[in-house]
Design a protein around this motif. Structure first.
Motif, PDB file in Angstrom:
ATOM      1  N   GLU A 247      49.512  53.547  17.838  1.00  0.00           N
ATOM      2  CA  GLU A 247      48.316  54.150  17.250  1.00  0.00           C
ATOM      3  C   GLU A 247      48.022  53.592  15.864  1.00  0.00           C
ATOM      4  O   GLU A 247      47.127  54.080  15.174  1.00  0.00           O
ATOM      5  N   ASP A 248      48.784  52.567  15.462  1.00  0.00           N
ATOM      6  CA  ASP A 248      48.684  51.997  14.117  1.00  0.00           C
ATOM      7  C   ASP A 248      47.930  50.674  14.187  1.00  0.00           C
ATOM      8  O   ASP A 248      48.385  49.716  14.807  1.00  0.00           O
ATOM      9  N   GLU A 253      52.181  47.052   8.180  1.00  0.00           N
ATOM     10  CA  GLU A 253      51.818  47.345   6.800  1.00  0.00           C
ATOM     11  C   GLU A 253      51.699  48.856   6.629  1.00  0.00           C
ATOM     12  O   GLU A 253      51.068  49.522   7.442  1.00  0.00           O
ATOM     13  N   VAL A 254      52.304  49.372   5.575  1.00  0.00           N
ATOM     14  CA  VAL A 254      52.255  50.804   5.317  1.00  0.00           C
ATOM     15  C   VAL A 254      50.823  51.214   4.989  1.00  0.00           C
ATOM     16  O   VAL A 254      50.186  50.623   4.106  1.00  0.00           O
ATOM     17  N   GLY A 255      50.324  52.202   5.723  1.00  0.00           N
ATOM     18  CA  GLY A 255      48.954  52.653   5.513  1.00  0.00           C
ATOM     19  C   GLY A 255      48.851  54.157   5.613  1.00  0.00           C
ATOM     20  O   GLY A 255      49.843  54.877   5.527  1.00  0.00           O
ATOM     21  N   THR A 256      47.635  54.651   5.803  1.00  0.00           N
ATOM     22  CA  THR A 256      47.389  56.087   5.872  1.00  0.00           C
ATOM     23  C   THR A 256      46.807  56.456   7.235  1.00  0.00           C
ATOM     24  O   THR A 256      46.203  55.628   7.920  1.00  0.00           O
ATOM     25  N   LYS A 257      46.965  57.725   7.611  1.00  0.00           N
ATOM     26  CA  LYS A 257      46.423  58.208   8.877  1.00  0.00           C
ATOM     27  C   LYS A 257      44.901  58.132   8.883  1.00  0.00           C
ATOM     28  O   LYS A 257      44.295  57.849   9.911  1.00  0.00           O
ATOM     29  N   GLU A 258      44.299  58.408   7.711  1.00  0.00           N
ATOM     30  CA  GLU A 258      42.847  58.390   7.632  1.00  0.00           C
ATOM     31  C   GLU A 258      42.279  57.008   7.955  1.00  0.00           C
ATOM     32  O   GLU A 258      41.146  56.893   8.435  1.00  0.00           O
ATOM     33  N   LEU A 259      43.059  55.966   7.681  1.00  0.00           N
ATOM     34  CA  LEU A 259      42.608  54.599   7.929  1.00  0.00           C
ATOM     35  C   LEU A 259      43.377  53.972   9.086  1.00  0.00           C
ATOM     36  O   LEU A 259      43.577  52.754   9.134  1.00  0.00           O
ATOM     37  N   ASN A 260      43.840  54.825  10.027  1.00  0.00           N
ATOM     38  CA  ASN A 260      44.536  54.358  11.239  1.00  0.00           C
ATOM     39  C   ASN A 260      45.740  53.491  10.921  1.00  0.00           C
ATOM     40  O   ASN A 260      46.042  52.533  11.645  1.00  0.00           O
ATOM     41  N   GLY A 261      46.454  53.851   9.840  1.00  0.00           N
ATOM     42  CA  GLY A 261      47.687  53.148   9.520  1.00  0.00           C
ATOM     43  C   GLY A 261      47.518  51.892   8.695  1.00  0.00           C
ATOM     44  O   GLY A 261      48.487  51.175   8.463  1.00  0.00           O
ATOM     45  N   CYS A 262      46.305  51.582   8.254  1.00  0.00           N
ATOM     46  CA  CYS A 262      46.085  50.373   7.447  1.00  0.00           C
ATOM     47  C   CYS A 262      46.084  50.705   5.952  1.00  0.00           C
ATOM     48  O   CYS A 262      45.722  51.811   5.550  1.00  0.00           O
ATOM     49  N   PRO A 263      46.460  49.729   5.104  1.00  0.00           N
ATOM     50  CA  PRO A 263      46.518  49.971   3.662  1.00  0.00           C
ATOM     51  C   PRO A 263      45.155  49.830   2.988  1.00  0.00           C
ATOM     52  O   PRO A 263      44.266  49.144   3.477  1.00  0.00           O
TER      53      PRO A 263
END
Length: 467
Positions: A247-248, A253-263
């Motif tokens: 689902e990423d 790359e470490v990201g956020t849930k709001e941006l589907n796992g992207c930084p």
């Protein structure tokens, strides 16, 4: 003997009809250890088993100091399992009733008889009912065939058990089984007596499959071929950002849930891979780049980044001697501040104010909020365009609500909505010093608050010219 055969056949039929796995993880179990045979139950003159005789076990129990039983079982669903047990012992203590008496027990040695037993058991575990992970009490019912020296007979069995699971797969097992013999006259004859057999040993569960070795059985593993985490049902999270790889959108790359796992390094809501200025906070309109002067030209391309200008002049303003927002080349009053609507000459007409207020009446907000509905954007942009025609004029934006809700809430909502319009106009390039905002809540209705149409008319933003 005839009845035992029927019971034993029924047990085998039941086991053959059910093939569910033991606890759905490890379908098989094997147990082994020591057993003790107590014959006192057949000598007391009644059918009531005396299960525990620890105080005089040395006088009544027959035990060989070695591994003397093996049990193999398979779960058959809903707490039930079916098992087969083989056990050996040596009978040198036989408790009998003295002929002609009712209760006198005598311990005799029948001659070190060899004892063999083969038993089939249906067991029910209370472990799931108790919601325990280590305490496993059980009951069992079954039948078997027992050999006492040269004598042999069938038995109907019933018993109680208790297993302590030290780990998920290894447990300590205790069990006592009452064996009712069909060859027992309960006197001193060397027949197969009714007796109790006790078991103590170790049990192992096995048979579960974990292909990727992540500690999650394949049946519960959404990614059985790739090692993963329990919280993602066995699926991996390579960058450890709390979003499983499947689902990423940026799994490495470490990201956020709001941006589907992207930084998003600059926190402007635009992921790095789509951000033309990933280290500088910008807007979507500018592809992630900042536009300090709000002229629609990104700072990196703007030769006048702090002054609003024209796109076709590299972000710099055209010469405007009177500073009225109309370039000298287009200004019919180049030395006197005017308006775009009046070709560079000043004057805000009543007609213009009416137009602004007509627009203000049609601004649509989301219910109970100060955020705009999408379809109202053209109205706001039209208002901004008119205000840009009068660059020296100052305006007051006044918010009003209907009477629904509490006064304090309506007062705040009217202030927030007027401020939202002000902020939008500032974002569209209107100088903040030219705009002010305030709210009047429900205090200044222009129509009745008893009808939906009247309420709609009362929900408005008015534009006033500040002279």
């Amino acid at each position: 003997m005839k009845h035992l055969n029927k019971l034993f056949a029924a047990a085998l039929l039941f086991a053959g009809m059910t093939t569910q796995a033991q606890d759905s993880n490890n379908p098989w179990a094997i147990s082994f250890g020591a057993n003790g045979v107590d014959t006192k139950v057949s000598a007391v003159g009644n059918d009531s088993p005396k299960w525990i005789q620890l105080a005089n076990a040395n006088d009544n129990w027959n035990i060989v100091p070695a591994v003397s039983y093996v049990n193999v079982s398979r779960y058959v669903g809903d707490g039930f399992s079916f098992g087969l047990t083989g056990s050996v012992n040596r009978i040198n203590k036989w408790v009998v009733r003295v002929p002609g008496t009712e209760s006198t027990d005598v311990v005799v040695n029948p001659g070190d008889l060899n004892y063999f037993a083969f038993d089939a058991t249906i067991k029910y575990s209370f472990m799931e009912m108790l919601k325990s992970k280590w305490l496993d009490p059980s009951i069992n019912l079954g039948g078997g065939y027992n050999f006492f020296g040269d004598a042999s007979a069938g038995t109907v069995n019933g018993g109680l058990g208790l297993t302590f699971w030290v780990t998920e797969n290894v447990g300590l097992q205790l069990q006592s089984v009452y064996k009712h013999s069909f060859d027992d006259d309960r006197v001193a004859d060397l027949d197969v007596p009714t007796h109790i057999q006790h078991f103590a040993g170790i049990t192992f569960k096995f048979g579960g499959k974990d292909t990727d070795g992540d500690g999650i059985y394949d049946k519960d593993d959404a990614c059985p071929e790739v090692a993963g985490l329990p919280e993602f049902k066995g699926c991996p999270d390579t960058d450890k950002d709390g979003i499983q790889d499947s689902e990423d959108a940026c799994p490495e790359e470490v990201g956020t849930k709001e941006l589907n796992g992207c930084p998003d390094n600059d926190g402007d809501g635009i992921i790095n891979s789509e951000d033309a200025c990933p280290e500088d906070k910008g807007t979507k309109m500018m592809n992630g780049c900042p536009d300090a002067d709000g002229d629609g030209v990104a700072d990196k391309d703007d030769k006048c980044p702090t002054v609003a200008g024209a796109k076709d002049n590299a972000g710099c303003p055209w010469p405007d001697t009177d500073g009225d927002g109309v370039a000298d080349k287009d200004d019919k009053c180049p030395t006197v501040a005017g308006t775009v609507a009046n070709n560079g000459c000043p004057e805000v007409s009543d007609e213009t104010m009416k137009k602004l207020n007509d627009y203000g009446k049609t601004i649509l907000f989301n219910s109970g909020k100060a955020s705009f509905q999408k379809q109202t954007m053209p109205v706001l942009q039209a208002m901004a365009a008119i205000l840009k025609e009068y660059p020296t004029a100052k305006f007051s934006l006044e918010g009003h609500t209907d009477s629904d809700g509490k006064d304090a809430m309506n007062q705040k909502l009217s202030e927030d909505r007027a401020a939202a319009v002000k902020n939008f106009l500032i974002e569209q390039g209107i100088d903040a010093s030219r705009l002010s905002s305030k709210g009047f809540g429900e205090s200044m209705p222009v129509d009745s608050n008893k009808t939906s149409k009247g309420k709609a008319n009362n929900r408005r933003v008015e534009v006033k010219l500040v002279k």
